[in-house]
Motif scaffolding. Structure first.
Motif, mmCIF file in Angstrom:
data_model
loop_
_atom_site.group_PDB
_atom_site.id
_atom_site.type_symbol
_atom_site.label_atom_id
_atom_site.label_comp_id
_atom_site.label_asym_id
_atom_site.label_seq_id
_atom_site.Cartn_x
_atom_site.Cartn_y
_atom_site.Cartn_z
ATOM 1 N N PHE A 133 -6.161 36.985 87.150
ATOM 2 C CA PHE A 133 -4.865 37.384 87.721
ATOM 3 C C PHE A 133 -4.280 38.480 86.841
ATOM 4 O O PHE A 133 -4.024 38.250 85.649
ATOM 5 C CB PHE A 133 -3.971 36.141 87.706
ATOM 6 N N LEU A 135 -1.219 40.753 86.357
ATOM 7 C CA LEU A 135 0.163 41.169 86.618
ATOM 8 C C LEU A 135 0.689 41.990 85.434
ATOM 9 O O LEU A 135 1.223 43.077 85.590
ATOM 10 C CB LEU A 135 1.049 39.927 86.841
ATOM 11 N N THR A 136 0.515 41.447 84.224
ATOM 12 C CA THR A 136 1.088 42.052 83.013
ATOM 13 C C THR A 136 0.512 43.440 82.748
ATOM 14 O O THR A 136 -0.695 43.655 82.898
ATOM 15 C CB THR A 136 0.794 41.142 81.808
ATOM 16 N N GLY A 140 5.098 45.986 78.958
ATOM 17 C CA GLY A 140 6.059 44.886 78.848
ATOM 18 C C GLY A 140 5.894 43.825 79.921
ATOM 19 O O GLY A 140 6.200 44.082 81.093
ATOM 20 N N GLY A 141 5.423 42.661 79.493
ATOM 21 C CA GLY A 141 5.086 41.602 80.438
ATOM 22 C C GLY A 141 6.286 40.882 81.022
ATOM 23 O O GLY A 141 6.230 40.361 82.140
ATOM 24 N N SER A 142 7.402 40.838 80.270
ATOM 25 C CA SER A 142 8.553 40.081 80.767
ATOM 26 C C SER A 142 9.190 40.739 81.981
ATOM 27 O O SER A 142 9.898 40.086 82.740
ATOM 28 C CB SER A 142 9.609 39.943 79.667
ATOM 29 N N TRP A 166 -4.023 41.584 79.008
ATOM 30 C CA TRP A 166 -3.946 40.133 78.838
ATOM 31 C C TRP A 166 -4.399 39.383 80.089
ATOM 32 O O TRP A 166 -3.700 38.487 80.561
ATOM 33 C CB TRP A 166 -2.532 39.693 78.446
ATOM 34 N N THR A 168 -6.459 36.727 81.524
ATOM 35 C CA THR A 168 -7.261 35.540 81.182
ATOM 36 C C THR A 168 -8.428 35.427 82.159
ATOM 37 O O THR A 168 -8.252 35.652 83.362
ATOM 38 C CB THR A 168 -6.380 34.263 81.266
ATOM 39 N N THR A 362 0.778 31.014 71.934
ATOM 40 C CA THR A 362 0.552 31.802 73.161
ATOM 41 C C THR A 362 1.278 31.186 74.342
ATOM 42 O O THR A 362 1.923 31.884 75.127
ATOM 43 C CB THR A 362 -0.966 31.883 73.478
ATOM 44 N N THR A 365 4.680 32.073 74.848
ATOM 45 C CA THR A 365 4.916 33.461 75.283
ATOM 46 C C THR A 365 4.445 33.744 76.703
ATOM 47 O O THR A 365 5.099 34.483 77.438
ATOM 48 C CB THR A 365 4.217 34.427 74.289
ATOM 49 N N TYR A 366 3.287 33.178 77.103
ATOM 50 C CA TYR A 366 2.791 33.594 78.425
ATOM 51 C C TYR A 366 3.453 32.791 79.532
ATOM 52 O O TYR A 366 4.172 31.849 79.292
ATOM 53 C CB TYR A 366 1.269 33.637 78.500
ATOM 54 N N THR A 369 8.178 34.155 78.800
ATOM 55 C CA THR A 369 8.399 33.722 77.413
ATOM 56 C C THR A 369 9.465 32.614 77.396
ATOM 57 O O THR A 369 10.209 32.412 78.362
ATOM 58 C CB THR A 369 8.902 34.884 76.531
ATOM 59 N N ASP A 371 12.281 32.609 75.942
ATOM 60 C CA ASP A 371 13.637 33.111 76.193
ATOM 61 C C ASP A 371 13.837 33.540 77.647
ATOM 62 O O ASP A 371 14.949 33.411 78.181
ATOM 63 C CB ASP A 371 13.971 34.269 75.234
ATOM 64 N N LEU A 375 16.802 32.191 79.932
ATOM 65 C CA LEU A 375 17.689 33.070 80.708
ATOM 66 C C LEU A 375 17.729 32.657 82.182
ATOM 67 O O LEU A 375 18.775 32.754 82.826
ATOM 68 C CB LEU A 375 17.228 34.525 80.579
ATOM 69 N N PHE A 387 19.458 39.211 82.300
ATOM 70 C CA PHE A 387 18.156 39.802 81.961
ATOM 71 C C PHE A 387 18.276 41.245 81.507
ATOM 72 O O PHE A 387 17.529 41.702 80.659
ATOM 73 C CB PHE A 387 17.218 39.755 83.183
HETATM 74 P P1 FAD Z 1 7.628 41.326 75.971
HETATM 75 O O1 FAD Z 1 7.972 41.269 77.415
HETATM 76 O O2 FAD Z 1 7.532 42.652 75.322
HETATM 77 O O3 FAD Z 1 8.668 40.412 75.162
HETATM 78 C C1 FAD Z 1 8.825 40.527 73.741
HETATM 79 C C2 FAD Z 1 10.015 39.683 73.291
HETATM 80 O O4 FAD Z 1 11.192 40.149 73.946
HETATM 81 C C3 FAD Z 1 9.905 38.197 73.649
HETATM 82 O O5 FAD Z 1 10.444 37.417 72.629
HETATM 83 C C4 FAD Z 1 10.777 38.066 74.886
HETATM 84 O O6 FAD Z 1 11.298 36.745 75.058
HETATM 85 C C5 FAD Z 1 11.880 39.056 74.551
HETATM 86 N N1 FAD Z 1 12.578 39.537 75.747
HETATM 87 C C6 FAD Z 1 12.060 40.198 76.809
HETATM 88 N N2 FAD Z 1 12.999 40.463 77.714
HETATM 89 C C7 FAD Z 1 14.154 39.947 77.228
HETATM 90 C C8 FAD Z 1 15.502 39.892 77.723
HETATM 91 N N3 FAD Z 1 15.821 40.388 78.911
HETATM 92 N N4 FAD Z 1 16.428 39.293 76.955
HETATM 93 C C9 FAD Z 1 16.097 38.747 75.749
HETATM 94 N N5 FAD Z 1 14.847 38.774 75.223
HETATM 95 C C10 FAD Z 1 13.894 39.360 75.975
HETATM 96 N N6 FAD Z 1 -0.618 38.057 81.916
HETATM 97 C C11 FAD Z 1 -1.226 38.155 83.144
HETATM 98 O O7 FAD Z 1 -0.759 38.889 84.013
HETATM 99 N N7 FAD Z 1 -2.358 37.451 83.418
HETATM 100 C C12 FAD Z 1 -2.933 36.619 82.524
HETATM 101 O O8 FAD Z 1 -3.949 35.984 82.822
HETATM 102 C C13 FAD Z 1 -2.340 36.504 81.220
HETATM 103 N N8 FAD Z 1 -2.934 35.766 80.255
HETATM 104 C C14 FAD Z 1 -2.450 35.817 78.960
HETATM 105 C C15 FAD Z 1 -3.192 35.233 77.923
HETATM 106 C C16 FAD Z 1 -2.771 35.354 76.610
HETATM 107 C C17 FAD Z 1 -3.625 34.800 75.515
HETATM 108 C C18 FAD Z 1 -1.541 36.002 76.328
HETATM 109 C C19 FAD Z 1 -1.065 36.106 74.903
HETATM 110 C C20 FAD Z 1 -0.808 36.571 77.334
HETATM 111 C C21 FAD Z 1 -1.262 36.509 78.663
HETATM 112 N N9 FAD Z 1 -0.585 37.179 79.702
HETATM 113 C C22 FAD Z 1 -1.162 37.261 80.958
HETATM 114 C C23 FAD Z 1 0.568 38.025 79.402
HETATM 115 C C24 FAD Z 1 1.877 37.249 79.274
HETATM 116 O O9 FAD Z 1 2.336 36.817 80.514
HETATM 117 C C25 FAD Z 1 2.877 38.164 78.583
HETATM 118 O O10 FAD Z 1 2.486 38.279 77.245
HETATM 119 C C26 FAD Z 1 4.301 37.641 78.673
HETATM 120 O O11 FAD Z 1 4.770 37.718 80.011
HETATM 121 C C27 FAD Z 1 5.269 38.388 77.740
HETATM 122 O O12 FAD Z 1 5.114 39.758 77.859
HETATM 123 P P2 FAD Z 1 4.918 40.686 76.528
HETATM 124 O O13 FAD Z 1 3.846 40.074 75.733
HETATM 125 O O14 FAD Z 1 4.718 42.072 76.996
HETATM 126 O O15 FAD Z 1 6.250 40.521 75.730
#
Ligand code: FAD
Ligand code: TGC
Length: 388
Positions: A133, A135-136, A140-142, A166, A168, A362, A365-366, A369, A371, A375, A387
């Motif tokens: 899957f 999406l990310t 920036g995954g969030s 990322w 999986t 992990t 976070t995944y 996250t 937070d 929210l 957000f």
């Molecule tokens: P960011 O979005 O950059 O966030 C960084 C920090 O900022 C976090 O602390 C977050 O809480 C904070 N933050 C963000 N926005 C706000 C806000 N509005 N207010 C306050 N704080 C905020 N994704 C897929 O699509 N498919 C997968 O199969 C998949 N598998 C994964 C497997 C692993 C091992 C890992 C580590 C990740 C995987 N992910 C996958 C990605 C995962 O969903 C993202 O890492 C996650 O959504 C967070 O995105 P980011 O890492 O870019 O962090």
């Protein structure tokens, strides 16, 4: 009189049906016999045992809450119990099953065409095909609403370009569900992994979820037939709805990881002799064990309530966010406390606690996250989004 023996201090098994208890027992046996023996080696080597997916499929541990296409159609509590047993061994197995079942099979079942269902559902359920899957994105995954991956409508086909991160199961998969922006909003596309222009690269040097296959994905002018689009998936909400399913599995799964750590720390404390006493006789250690018993019991009951709501068709995203952030945080704190109880031995791969603690970083976070889910709950209780 004693409370019900660990791990079921509150006798929650009494709240389960005979069938749910039977499925729980079968899943636990499978995990102990098939997955436990080699997990530490896979974690150390940074490899996922690909052959386990077919065995998990044969044992009905993948997509088990879906029906038809040879799938068992278990109720949502049974599904949750299976996720708990997989994560009792390692978050990598629950992750693999979450992605395959909730993030690939569920979207096909919910949003797919008959042809897509016929092509993929039975094979994915059996584990003879593997799904992922995407999406990310790297930026920036969030905030998946900012995605840059594009799908252009070229009349008789789609053309996809972009970068995902990322993913999986990425390096293992036969098909990847790619979410991309079109002129008409976000859409999902089923993309066979061997399509020209699709390139997975393994993400190495992870210190968490080491036994899971994580990948980057490049899509370079990938030509897909019109039939690759999930016809009923309209907008980002469709992707987020799939995440609700997977996050529900996490609410259960992490309790398995926490129980495994607790079990190990309790036995260790009962055996280890310090200052002429068993470690388990010291007040501070008993305090930690009592706190963890409470947190595990709360997590079990929260997961069960979410399962009841899901069975009744009343589970809302806000419920899932409460469960995901609460149970993952509790499990992570339990894993760290158990590591502490084991002292120096706790840092060894010969024990489970540090491996689970690292994995749970992990999971924190995944799938949204910690937070982000706070929210979501904050928005539910105040009526105000924070957000952006
Ligand atoms: P960011 O979005 O950059 O966030 C960084 C920090 O900022 C976090 O602390 C977050 O809480 C904070 N933050 C963000 N926005 C706000 C806000 N509005 N207010 C306050 N704080 C905020 N994704 C897929 O699509 N498919 C997968 O199969 C998949 N598998 C994964 C497997 C692993 C091992 C890992 C580590 C990740 C995987 N992910 C996958 C990605 C995962 O969903 C993202 O890492 C996650 O959504 C967070 O995105 P980011 O890492 O870019 O962090
Ligand atoms: P926002 O404007 O709020 O919403 C966009 C549209 O989506 C709808 N929606 C949901 N629908 C169903 N379920 C949910 N949970 C939903 N949340 C929102 C919403 O109603 C709206 O619909 P419409 O029709 O009005 O357009 O979106 P936003 O851009 O403000 O973002 C909201 C936010 C931050 C909550 C969301 O984007 C989010 O959840 N971010 C986290 C992303 C995330 O979880 N990524 C996970 C990637 S996959 C993964 O990690 C797999 S790990 C492997 C494993 O599972 O083990």
């Amino acid at each position: 009189p004693h409370c019900h023996p660990y791990p079921d201090y509150m006798n929650i098994s009494e709240l389960l049906t005979e069938e749910q208890n039977r499925l729980l027992g079968e899943a636990r046996r499978f995990v102990e016999e098939e997955l436990e023996p080699s997990i530490a080696d896979h974690y150390e080597a940074g490899t996922f045992p690909k052959e386990a997916i077919a065995r998990m499929g044969e044992a009905h541990l993948i997509g088990s809450n879906l029906a038809g296409y040879g799938l068992p159609g278990y109720d949502e509590i049974s599904y949750g119990l299976i996720m708990r047993e997989l994560e009792r061994c390692d978050s990598a197995f629950r992750s693999c099953a979450s992605v395959q079942g909730s993030l690939v099979m569920y979207p096909i079942a919910k949003y797919g065409s008959d042809e897509q269902k016929d092509t993929w559902l039975e094979r994915l359920g059996k584990g003879s095909a593997i799904g992922s899957f995407a999406l990310t994105e790297p930026q920036g995954g969030s905030d998946p609403g900012s995605m840059e991956t594009r799908a252009e409508d070229r009349g008789d086909h789609w053309l996809l370009s972009g970068e995902k991160r990322w993913v999986t199961n990425g390096t293992l998969c036969d098909v990847v569900l790619v979410w991309a922006r079109t002129d008409d909003g976000v859409r999902g596309f089923l993309c066979p992994a061997d399509t020209p222009g699709v390139k997975f690269r393994s993400i190495n040097r992870k210190l968490s979820l080491r036994a899971s296959a994580s990948a980057e994905l490049s899509l370079d002018q990938v030509k897909l037939p019109k039939s690759a689009e999930l016809p009923a998936a309209r907008g980002l909400g469709a992707a987020l709805n799939c995440l609700n399913q997977a996050r529900y599995g996490i609410v259960w799964g992490v309790i398995g990881a926490a129980e495994a750590c607790y079990d190990e720390a309790l036995s260790y404390a009962q055996e280890r002799q310090l200052f002429q006493k068993k470690l388990s006789q010291f007040q501070m250690v008993q305090g930690k064990l009592a706190d963890m018993t409470l947190a595990i019991s709360q997590g079990q009951l929260l997961a069960l309530r979410l399962g009841q709501l899901k069975n009744a068709g009343q589970l809302l995203p806000g419920h899932v966010s409460l469960g995901k952030q609460g149970n993952v945080k509790a499990a992570l704190e339990i894993a760290r406390t158990c590591r502490d109880i084991l002292g120096a031995n706790g840092v060894l791969l010969d024990y489970k606690t540090m491996r689970h603690a690292c994995n749970l970083e992990t999971v924190f976070t995944y799938e949204g996250t910690h937070d982000i889910h706070r929210l979501v709950v904050g928005q539910q209780v105040t009526g105000k989004g924070a957000f952006s």
